[in-house]
Scaffold this motif. Structure first.
Motif, PDB file in Angstrom:
ATOM      1  N   ARG A 124       0.834  -1.214   0.000  1.00  0.00           N
ATOM      2  CA  ARG A 124       0.000   0.000   0.000  1.00  0.00           C
ATOM      3  C   ARG A 124       0.867   1.261   0.000  1.00  0.00           C
ATOM      4  NH1 ARG A 124      -2.204   0.817   5.617  1.00  0.00           N
ATOM      5  NH2 ARG A 124       0.016   1.304   5.794  1.00  0.00           N
ATOM      6  N   TYR A 179       0.904   4.142  -2.838  1.00  0.00           N
ATOM      7  CA  TYR A 179       0.585   5.542  -2.530  1.00  0.00           C
ATOM      8  C   TYR A 179       1.626   6.498  -3.121  1.00  0.00           C
ATOM      9  CZ  TYR A 179      -3.159   4.576   0.879  1.00  0.00           C
ATOM     10  OH  TYR A 179      -4.328   4.201   1.487  1.00  0.00           O
ATOM     11  N   GLU A 230      -8.947  -3.264  -2.719  1.00  0.00           N
ATOM     12  CA  GLU A 230      -9.458  -2.634  -1.499  1.00  0.00           C
ATOM     13  C   GLU A 230      -9.055  -1.169  -1.465  1.00  0.00           C
ATOM     14  OE1 GLU A 230      -7.938  -4.898   1.748  1.00  0.00           O
ATOM     15  OE2 GLU A 230      -9.189  -6.655   1.349  1.00  0.00           O
ATOM     16  N   ILE A 231      -7.809  -0.896  -1.836  1.00  0.00           N
ATOM     17  CA  ILE A 231      -7.306   0.484  -1.849  1.00  0.00           C
ATOM     18  C   ILE A 231      -8.052   1.324  -2.886  1.00  0.00           C
ATOM     19  CG2 ILE A 231      -5.284   1.897  -2.421  1.00  0.00           C
ATOM     20  CD1 ILE A 231      -3.586  -0.497  -1.301  1.00  0.00           C
ATOM     21  N   GLY A 244      -8.627   1.904   1.381  1.00  0.00           N
ATOM     22  CA  GLY A 244      -7.644   1.419   2.345  1.00  0.00           C
ATOM     23  C   GLY A 244      -7.727  -0.084   2.508  1.00  0.00           C
ATOM     24  N   LEU A 245      -6.824  -0.629   3.304  1.00  0.00           N
ATOM     25  CA  LEU A 245      -6.785  -2.066   3.546  1.00  0.00           C
ATOM     26  C   LEU A 245      -7.873  -2.458   4.544  1.00  0.00           C
ATOM     27  CD1 LEU A 245      -2.924  -2.638   3.833  1.00  0.00           C
ATOM     28  CD2 LEU A 245      -4.394  -3.075   1.857  1.00  0.00           C
ATOM     29  N   TYR A 301     -11.313  -1.032   8.684  1.00  0.00           N
ATOM     30  CA  TYR A 301     -10.046  -0.629   8.066  1.00  0.00           C
ATOM     31  C   TYR A 301      -8.870  -1.047   8.947  1.00  0.00           C
ATOM     32  CZ  TYR A 301     -12.405   2.278   4.568  1.00  0.00           C
ATOM     33  OH  TYR A 301     -13.176   2.720   3.522  1.00  0.00           O
ATOM     34  N   SER A 339      -6.529   6.356   0.559  1.00  0.00           N
ATOM     35  CA  SER A 339      -5.879   6.348  -0.756  1.00  0.00           C
ATOM     36  C   SER A 339      -6.157   7.635  -1.528  1.00  0.00           C
ATOM     37  CB  SER A 339      -6.379   5.152  -1.566  1.00  0.00           C
ATOM     38  OG  SER A 339      -5.950   5.228  -2.908  1.00  0.00           O
ATOM     39  N   SER A 352      -9.773   6.582  -4.939  1.00  0.00           N
ATOM     40  CA  SER A 352     -10.765   5.624  -4.441  1.00  0.00           C
ATOM     41  C   SER A 352     -12.134   6.119  -4.847  1.00  0.00           C
ATOM     42  CB  SER A 352     -10.670   5.504  -2.913  1.00  0.00           C
ATOM     43  OG  SER A 352     -11.864   4.975  -2.373  1.00  0.00           O
TER      44      SER A 352
END
Length: 426
Positions: A36, A40, A76-77, A82-83, A90, A98, A101
């Motif tokens: 992640r 980013y 998911e991101i 986010g995770l 989350y 993110s 999204s």
């Protein structure tokens, strides 16, 4: 001793050092977070709402990041920002949401804006085709089962995005199966999400396209998305009409009619094989109607088709017309029982017209079949005259109107004669 300890110990070259399982698991837990953070770094350089820029950066990042290994984390991101931990919350490690999204879309959700987000997914999956399977078989079903975790605006965005993904053929409707889970169908949660999915889908595509998409996704019955105590066709019809989705309500009703018609036709064939008794056939039809009601025109069509399907048509070609007339006469009491109103009678004539048009073996017998139906009180003279003047179907219209000209003229003269007799009596 000191000299011996200073000598380096021998080692085997090329041998991998064994790591404890617990250490591997602990390290693996942090790997999605590392992925992640690296993703980013690529996305943070793109200005807000620069969808072409996000697409380009995601393609570029795919050259260095392991998208296939971290497919769940990737989507998911990109979908929810986010995770996600098991349970739907989350990952709480202090990381920001993110830069890209669908949850970043403005409120209230706008179809045209969400299409731009969907286009990013389209370009990503076209470039990395191996992402398609985990996207629709793992990521979307998993996120849908946690949909109650998010705010109403976030739920709307995810549902509408899925509707657009379906309408563009980017995923199959199989992902919607997650919404039939018990914890989601209660309190109308699943069906409200489904209504948003359908609304977004129908913004671009037809109801026929939606029906085909649901069929390919093995979505057999929309009632499964309702709470158990609301799984009723009338409730479904009212719900979709209230949600301004009358085409969905009409499609579902027609689908249920088709199922009921098939059931009646199948039952008729089995009953006729056991017995030609009209009362037994009528009782079998009435029993089926208790399970699923049908409009009279739909019912009479299924009865006719079911009865004709039970006939053994293996006679010589020159005997087919006579066989057809005998069978229609034999089954007339069944038709009379369910052919009571003028609309149903006209519907029956049209059904016979189309049947004779489709089966050329009995095409010439149409006027005689019509006479049998008239003589057996299945249809009235007014129904025949109305059909002749303005109620016929386009299939073979000119041929059938010409063939029944004599019968209709006879009925009209008979009707006029009866009117004259009534006037003389007055």
């Amino acid at each position: 001793m000191s000299q011996q300890s200073a000598v380096p110990k021998p080692s085997l070259q090329g041998v991998r050092t064994k790591v404890r399982k617990g250490q591997v698991k602990a390290q693996a837990k942090h790997e999605p977070a590392v992925f992640r953070d690296q993703l980013y770094k690529h996305l943070e350089t793109v200005p807000e709402n620069d969808f072409e820029g996000f697409s380009a950066k995601l393609v570029q990042a795919g050259g260095t990041l392991e998208y296939l290994k971290y497919a769940d984390a990737l989507f998911e991101i990109l979908l929810v920002g986010g995770l996600i931990q098991p349970g739907g919350s989350y990952l709480d490690d202090g990381a920001p949401m993110s830069p890209f999204s669908i949850f970043n879309a403005r409120n209230p959700p706008d179809i045209e804006e969400l299409k731009k987000y969907v286009d990013v997914f389209n370009k990503l999956n076209r470039r990395f085709k191996y992402l398609q399977k985990p996207f629709e078989e793992q990521s979307l079903p998993t996120l849908l089962q946690y949909i109650g975790r998010w705010s109403s605006e976030q739920r709307d965005k995810l549902a509408m995005t899925i509707g657009l993904l379906l309408s563009q053929g980017l995923v199959t409707a199989a992902c919607l199966q997650s919404l039939t889970k018990d914890h989601l169908v209660k309190n109308d949660q699943s069906i409200n999400i489904l209504a948003l999915v359908f609304s977004a889908f129908l913004a671009d595509q037809s109801i026929d396209h939606l029906a085909a998409t649901l069929k390919r996704g093995n979505i057999k019955d929309l009632l499964l998305f309702f709470p158990p105590n609301k799984r009723d066709a009338k409730i479904l019809d009212a719900f979709f009409r209230e949600k301004n989705l009358p085409t969905v309500a009409d499609w579902y009703t027609k689908k249920q009619y088709a199922i009921a018609k098939d059931a009646i036709m199948k039952e008729l064939k089995e009953v006729v094989e056991r017995s030609d008794d009209s009362e037994s056939i009528i009782l079998a039809i009435q029993t089926k109607l208790e399970e699923q009601r049908l409009p009279e025109s739909e019912l009479i069509q299924s009865i006719w088709q079911g009865l004709m399907a039970s006939v053994d048509w293996s006679a010589r070609p020159d005997q087919i017309e006579g066989l057809a007339l005998r069978e229609v006469g034999k089954f007339a009491p069944v038709l009379v029982a369910f052919c009571k109103g003028p609309k149903t009678q006209v519907a029956l004539i049209n059904i016979v017209q189309v049947y004779c048009y489709d089966d050329t073996r009995v095409m010439k017998a149409f006027p005689q079949i019509l006479k049998v139906l008239y003589n057996k009180d299945c249809v009235s003279d007014q129904a025949i005259i109305y059909w002749y003047q303005k109620g016929s179907k386009p299939q073979g219209r000119q041929h059938f109107l010409k063939a029944t000209e004599g019968l209709v003229k006879f009925l009209q003269e008979q009707e006029e004669s009866e009117e004259d007799d009534d006037e003389d009596e007055e």
